[in-house]
Scaffold this motif. Structure first.
Motif, PDB file in Angstrom:
ATOM      1  N   PRO A  10       0.967  -1.153  -0.009  1.00  0.00           N
ATOM      2  CA  PRO A  10       0.065   0.129   0.017  1.00  0.00           C
ATOM      3  C   PRO A  10       0.663   1.176   0.086  1.00  0.00           C
ATOM      4  O   PRO A  10       1.903   1.538   0.768  1.00  0.00           O
ATOM      5  N   GLU A  11       0.523   2.214  -0.531  1.00  0.00           N
ATOM      6  CA  GLU A  11       1.219   3.363  -0.744  1.00  0.00           C
ATOM      7  C   GLU A  11       1.423   4.169   0.536  1.00  0.00           C
ATOM      8  O   GLU A  11       2.735   4.838   0.779  1.00  0.00           O
ATOM      9  N   ALA A  12       0.562   3.871   1.518  1.00  0.00           N
ATOM     10  CA  ALA A  12       0.836   4.563   2.687  1.00  0.00           C
ATOM     11  C   ALA A  12       1.860   3.987   3.505  1.00  0.00           C
ATOM     12  O   ALA A  12       2.485   4.552   4.575  1.00  0.00           O
ATOM     13  N   THR A  13       2.460   2.719   3.095  1.00  0.00           N
ATOM     14  CA  THR A  13       3.437   2.062   3.776  1.00  0.00           C
ATOM     15  C   THR A  13       4.911   2.303   3.071  1.00  0.00           C
ATOM     16  O   THR A  13       5.766   1.728   3.575  1.00  0.00           O
ATOM     17  N   LEU A  14       4.746   2.964   2.067  1.00  0.00           N
ATOM     18  CA  LEU A  14       6.200   3.129   1.379  1.00  0.00           C
ATOM     19  C   LEU A  14       6.407   4.687   1.626  1.00  0.00           C
ATOM     20  O   LEU A  14       5.742   5.388   1.225  1.00  0.00           O
ATOM     21  N   ILE A  15       7.756   4.900   2.023  1.00  0.00           N
ATOM     22  CA  ILE A  15       8.285   6.145   1.990  1.00  0.00           C
ATOM     23  C   ILE A  15       9.220   6.374   0.912  1.00  0.00           C
ATOM     24  O   ILE A  15      10.444   5.561   1.020  1.00  0.00           O
ATOM     25  N   THR A  16       9.278   7.308   0.179  1.00  0.00           N
ATOM     26  CA  THR A  16      10.181   7.527  -0.915  1.00  0.00           C
ATOM     27  C   THR A  16      10.558   9.016  -1.082  1.00  0.00           C
ATOM     28  O   THR A  16      11.692   9.397  -1.698  1.00  0.00           O
ATOM     29  N   ASP A  17       9.889   9.948  -0.356  1.00  0.00           N
ATOM     30  CA  ASP A  17      10.364  11.177  -0.656  1.00  0.00           C
ATOM     31  C   ASP A  17      11.729  11.501   0.535  1.00  0.00           C
ATOM     32  O   ASP A  17      11.962  10.637   1.703  1.00  0.00           O
ATOM     33  N   LYS A  18      12.513  12.669   0.224  1.00  0.00           N
ATOM     34  CA  LYS A  18      13.686  12.481   0.737  1.00  0.00           C
ATOM     35  C   LYS A  18      13.538  12.981   2.483  1.00  0.00           C
ATOM     36  O   LYS A  18      14.293  12.307   3.336  1.00  0.00           O
ATOM     37  N   GLU A  19      12.646  13.811   2.932  1.00  0.00           N
ATOM     38  CA  GLU A  19      12.501  14.142   4.052  1.00  0.00           C
ATOM     39  C   GLU A  19      12.000  12.917   4.922  1.00  0.00           C
ATOM     40  O   GLU A  19      12.354  12.706   6.055  1.00  0.00           O
ATOM     41  N   GLY A  20      10.932  12.225   4.318  1.00  0.00           N
ATOM     42  CA  GLY A  20      10.669  10.883   5.163  1.00  0.00           C
ATOM     43  C   GLY A  20      11.823   9.819   5.373  1.00  0.00           C
ATOM     44  O   GLY A  20      11.835   9.209   6.124  1.00  0.00           O
ATOM     45  N   ARG A  21      12.447   9.777   4.157  1.00  0.00           N
ATOM     46  CA  ARG A  21      13.675   8.813   4.354  1.00  0.00           C
ATOM     47  C   ARG A  21      14.561   9.316   5.372  1.00  0.00           C
ATOM     48  O   ARG A  21      15.256   8.237   6.060  1.00  0.00           O
ATOM     49  N   ARG A  22      14.823  10.458   5.429  1.00  0.00           N
ATOM     50  CA  ARG A  22      15.798  10.906   6.429  1.00  0.00           C
ATOM     51  C   ARG A  22      15.629  10.408   7.893  1.00  0.00           C
ATOM     52  O   ARG A  22      16.415  10.375   8.579  1.00  0.00           O
ATOM     53  N   THR A  23      14.204  10.186   8.259  1.00  0.00           N
ATOM     54  CA  THR A  23      13.900   9.957   9.521  1.00  0.00           C
ATOM     55  C   THR A  23      14.720   8.560   9.936  1.00  0.00           C
ATOM     56  O   THR A  23      15.010   8.172  10.867  1.00  0.00           O
ATOM     57  N   PHE A  24      14.986   7.697   8.693  1.00  0.00           N
ATOM     58  CA  PHE A  24      15.688   6.342   8.954  1.00  0.00           C
ATOM     59  C   PHE A  24      17.053   6.092   8.600  1.00  0.00           C
ATOM     60  O   PHE A  24      17.719   5.092   8.253  1.00  0.00           O
TER      61      PHE A  24
ATOM     62  N   ILE B  70      17.041  -0.874   0.617  1.00  0.00           N
ATOM     63  CA  ILE B  70      15.664  -0.705   1.088  1.00  0.00           C
ATOM     64  C   ILE B  70      15.832  -0.928   2.542  1.00  0.00           C
ATOM     65  O   ILE B  70      16.076  -1.704   3.043  1.00  0.00           O
ATOM     66  N   VAL B  71      15.272   0.147   3.432  1.00  0.00           N
ATOM     67  CA  VAL B  71      14.883  -0.245   4.822  1.00  0.00           C
ATOM     68  C   VAL B  71      13.555  -0.883   5.008  1.00  0.00           C
ATOM     69  O   VAL B  71      12.682  -0.276   4.598  1.00  0.00           O
ATOM     70  N   LEU B  72      13.569  -1.938   5.531  1.00  0.00           N
ATOM     71  CA  LEU B  72      12.393  -2.936   5.776  1.00  0.00           C
ATOM     72  C   LEU B  72      12.120  -2.629   7.240  1.00  0.00           C
ATOM     73  O   LEU B  72      12.814  -3.403   8.133  1.00  0.00           O
ATOM     74  N   CYS B  73      11.067  -1.918   7.611  1.00  0.00           N
ATOM     75  CA  CYS B  73      10.744  -1.450   9.102  1.00  0.00           C
ATOM     76  C   CYS B  73       9.684  -2.278   9.648  1.00  0.00           C
ATOM     77  O   CYS B  73       8.528  -2.241   8.806  1.00  0.00           O
ATOM     78  N   LEU B  74       9.980  -2.909  10.676  1.00  0.00           N
ATOM     79  CA  LEU B  74       8.645  -3.711  11.286  1.00  0.00           C
ATOM     80  C   LEU B  74       7.994  -2.933  12.400  1.00  0.00           C
ATOM     81  O   LEU B  74       7.502  -3.781  12.987  1.00  0.00           O
ATOM     82  N   SER B  75       8.280  -1.801  12.549  1.00  0.00           N
ATOM     83  CA  SER B  75       7.638  -1.251  13.604  1.00  0.00           C
ATOM     84  C   SER B  75       6.266  -0.979  13.871  1.00  0.00           C
ATOM     85  O   SER B  75       5.600  -0.821  15.020  1.00  0.00           O
ATOM     86  N   ARG B  76       5.550  -1.360  12.697  1.00  0.00           N
ATOM     87  CA  ARG B  76       4.094  -1.467  12.461  1.00  0.00           C
ATOM     88  C   ARG B  76       3.583  -2.839  12.986  1.00  0.00           C
ATOM     89  O   ARG B  76       2.275  -2.972  13.065  1.00  0.00           O
ATOM     90  N   MET B  77       4.435  -3.802  13.218  1.00  0.00           N
ATOM     91  CA  MET B  77       3.881  -5.148  13.450  1.00  0.00           C
ATOM     92  C   MET B  77       3.823  -5.309  14.851  1.00  0.00           C
ATOM     93  O   MET B  77       4.789  -5.808  15.553  1.00  0.00           O
ATOM     94  N   THR B  78       2.642  -4.886  15.655  1.00  0.00           N
ATOM     95  CA  THR B  78       2.696  -4.668  17.057  1.00  0.00           C
ATOM     96  C   THR B  78       1.540  -5.582  17.756  1.00  0.00           C
ATOM     97  O   THR B  78       1.279  -5.236  18.907  1.00  0.00           O
ATOM     98  N   LYS B  79       1.234  -6.816  17.021  1.00  0.00           N
ATOM     99  CA  LYS B  79       0.267  -7.479  17.551  1.00  0.00           C
ATOM    100  C   LYS B  79       0.855  -8.219  18.758  1.00  0.00           C
ATOM    101  O   LYS B  79       1.982  -9.026  18.184  1.00  0.00           O
ATOM    102  N   VAL B  80       0.301  -8.484  19.739  1.00  0.00           N
ATOM    103  CA  VAL B  80       0.394  -9.583  20.673  1.00  0.00           C
ATOM    104  C   VAL B  80      -0.600 -10.688  20.130  1.00  0.00           C
ATOM    105  O   VAL B  80      -1.809 -10.806  20.627  1.00  0.00           O
ATOM    106  N   LEU B  81      -0.211 -11.706  19.891  1.00  0.00           N
ATOM    107  CA  LEU B  81      -0.949 -12.691  19.049  1.00  0.00           C
ATOM    108  C   LEU B  81      -1.561 -13.723  20.021  1.00  0.00           C
ATOM    109  O   LEU B  81      -2.535 -14.141  19.962  1.00  0.00           O
ATOM    110  N   GLU B  82      -0.896 -13.995  21.021  1.00  0.00           N
ATOM    111  CA  GLU B  82      -1.278 -15.276  21.869  1.00  0.00           C
ATOM    112  C   GLU B  82      -0.591 -14.900  23.269  1.00  0.00           C
ATOM    113  O   GLU B  82       0.674 -14.554  23.283  1.00  0.00           O
TER     114      GLU B  82
END
Length: 478
Positions: A29-43, A101-113
């Protein structure tokens, strides 16, 4: 000039950036992809903030399946991938490359069990360390490893670096508390290793994954061991007139047969900074401080603290103070957990992570002080004394390239000292880029060659977290 270099980018990948980004937009999804310079600078950096590099793009993965798609695409297109959790690495372990490519997993925050019958929890890789305990606390359980960054660091990063913490003296580090992982290989294949049982059949691949620093695959889920919360815990603060006395006392406590939950060490600079930051009640007159915590019933705690106090008397303590309440205990630990942040308010620092035998602790502290004086740096020592995991903080100005170079040389000498004393390069922070060129200090060519063969078996094209762990000359030869 900095002694730490990154691999040269692949010009062919950089020239294809627009096409790579276009194809990524079809995968996630486009919302999970960061390509602009300022957004990438965070990482562009992690907690080893003296080094930075703007990545080609950032993907904020939300599922194992998305991770699989991204890795398969990257292998097919020979694009490098840097896995990232919360970015709390102190060794540059999450530092990106220009053609990665930075593959960030910080949105995978579920306690499954949370399974209290079998005493396990299954969580996604982006769940913070403290949130595992929070999820089980209502049932009277907790997750034992507790890095100082536990409110921010994630379980995926903990697995990558085999994180420890103050309480690993009694309960062990991540590898002793993770029972299984779900991991995505560079090919996109999803594999399950271990599971909700104490001893899985077959080869112990789980031990290989813990501490592998994102070199072998991307962990997306972990099954961890839960422990029943103790009846009670209480620390004692023991101040000393010298660091040598405090260091010797640590060995004596362990030698007595008592295994506290934690033995933490602070020297005078650390005591003063932390006390002024949080007013935790630390003795400002002391040259060194031990925080020793025990657990059990009230009677057991009183008995153990009494014995520890008696042992400390042999080393002429300048002060002894037992915590008298849960609130006081929490404040004592809040001061210790905030120590790195408190130091960061007054100076940049270069944090070491060497390990030495307990019997060498007095000598190690003396030598660390001498090395820092030689390079004209102040140092604050805050570390896990019970298992000999040193964390000297070399105070310097990160904006001064000459000071950065001297800090690197100073840190390298401290880590070489740890190996010479019979210890090792890292206890819980990993190798990353910081200690990469020091691997030859601890390992010979045969040792490193065998590790490289394991890396190649999982990642034959060297696309996963490249430029980390292995000496750069060996990486560029692949």
């Amino acid at each position: 000039m900095s002694q730490i270099a990154l691999p040269s980018p692949n010009p062919a990948i950089l020239s294809r950036r627009t096409d790579i980004v276009r194809q990524l937009k079809r995968l996630v999804p486009e919302a999970t992809l960061i390509t602009d310079k300022e957004g990438r600078r965070t990482f562009e950096t992690d907690a080893l903030t003296a080094y930075r590099c703007l990545p080609l793009a950032v993907v904020l993965a939300t599922s194992t399946e998305e991770v699989s798609k991204i890795l398969r695409f990257c292998q097919e297109n020979q694009v490098k991938v840097v896995p990232r959790g919360a970015g709390t690495s102190l060794t540059g372990g999450a530092l990106p490359l220009e053609d990665s490519i930075v593959l960030c997993l910080s949105r995978m925050t579920k306690v499954l069990e949370v399974d209290t019958v079998n005493r396990v929890a299954r969580v996604e890789a982006g769940v913070t360390n403290i949130d595992i305990t929070n999820a089980a606390a209502g049932d009277g359980f907790f997750y034992a490893p507790d890095p100082s960054s536990q409110i921010a660091c994630t379980i995926g990063g903990n697995v990558a670096t085999n994180s420890g913490g103050a309480h690993c003296l009694k309960y062990g580090v991540t590898t002793n508390n993770v029972l299984g992982v779900r991991m995505v290989l560079m090919s996109g294949e999803i594999v399950d290793i271990g599971g909700p049982w104490l001893d899985a059949p077959g080869y112990d691949f789980l031990a290989l994954i813990n501490g592998s620093e994102g070199q072998l695959g991307v962990v997306t889920e972990a099954t961890v061991r839960l422990l029943k919360a103790p009846e009670g815990t209480r620390p004692i603060l023991i101040g000393f007139d010298s660091t040598e006395s405090a260091a010797s006392c640590v060995g004596a406590i362990i030698a007595s047969g008592i295994i506290p939950v934690a033995i933490e060490f602070m020297d005078r600079p650390a005591i003063h900074v932390c006390e002024h930051f949080l007013s935790a009640g630390y003795p400002l007159e002391a040259e060194a401080l031990l925080i020793v915590e025990v657990e059990g019933s009230e009677d057991e705690i009183d008995t153990l603290l009494e014995k520890i106090g008696e042992i400390a008397q042999d080393f002429a303590p300048s002060s002894l103070r037992r915590s008298q309440s849960a609130e006081e205990s929490a404040l004592i630990w809040k001061g210790r957990k905030a120590a790195f942040g408190a130091i960061g308010q007054i100076s940049d620092y270069y944090c070491m992570d060497g390990v030495i035998p307990l019997s060498k602790l007095p000598k190690a502290l003396d030598e660390v002080g001498w090395i820092c004086r030689k390079y004209r740096f102040d140092v604050a020592n805050i570390f896990h004394a019970g298992d000999g995991n040193l964390h000297p903080l070399v105070l310097y100005n990160a904006n001064d390239p000459l000071q950065l170079e001297r800090a690197e040389l100073c840190g390298a000498e401290i880590l070489k000292l740890c190996v010479e004393l019979g210890g090792c390069l890292t206890g819980e922070h990993g190798v990353g880029i910081e200690k990469r060129e020091l691997m030859t200090v601890q390992f010979n060519d045969t040792d490193i060659g065998q590790q490289i063969r394991v890396k190649q078996a999982f990642d034959p094209y060297w696309l996963l977290n490249p430029g980390k762990v292995f000496p750069l000359a060996g990486y560029e030869a692949q």
